[in-house]
Design a protein around this motif. Structure first.
Motif, PDB file in Angstrom:
ATOM      1  N   VAL A  81       0.846  -1.198   0.000  1.00 20.81           N
ATOM      2  CA  VAL A  81       0.000   0.000   0.000  1.00 20.81           C
ATOM      3  C   VAL A  81       0.878   1.243   0.000  1.00 20.81           C
TER       4      VAL A  81
ATOM      5  N   GLU B   2      -4.158  -1.084  -3.010  1.00 15.52           N
ATOM      6  CA  GLU B   2      -5.033  -0.077  -2.409  1.00 15.52           C
ATOM      7  C   GLU B   2      -5.924  -0.776  -1.384  1.00 15.52           C
TER       8      GLU B   2
ATOM      9  N   THR C 270      -3.463  -2.294  -7.523  1.00 16.85           N
ATOM     10  CA  THR C 270      -3.559  -1.040  -8.267  1.00 16.85           C
ATOM     11  C   THR C 270      -3.471  -1.296  -9.773  1.00 16.85           C
TER      12      THR C 270
END
Length: 100
Positions: A71, A77, A86
């Motif tokens: 992250v 995400e 992502t």
């Protein structure tokens, strides 16, 4: 029938997000990079459209610490069920197209 392969970026090792992950976190960053690749296979193989559920983290050989690093690097995400890879849908075949 789910796909048995996924698209991998041949420049993954030199991608700016991956370089930052490894340079900042050393071996922990390398582990997180491995988890990222395993997560791609898991997501494509199980048709999750990039979702990695909290309950699936062990199946991609990851920990919540690895997820936190991914992250922070912008590779995953957070979402309600766990994490989403992502840009998954722009790089992998998703949904009904995956069944062709």
């Amino acid at each position: 029938m789910e796909l048995t392969w996924y698209r991998a970026d041949t420049a993954f090792a030199s991608h700016d997000k991956v370089l930052a992950l490894v340079e900042t976190f050393g071996n922990r960053g390398k582990q997180a990079g491995f988890v990222y690749q395993c997560a791609l296979g898991h997501a494509v193989g199980h048709g999750t459209d990039g979702l990695i559920k909290r309950t699936s983290l062990r199946w991609v050989h990851g920990t919540t610490g690895d997820a936190d690093l991914l992250v922070s690097a912008g590779l995953w995400e957070p979402c309600e069920q766990g994490w989403h890879i992502t840009n998954f849908g722009t790089r992998q075949v998703v949904g009904a197209a995956q069944q062709v």
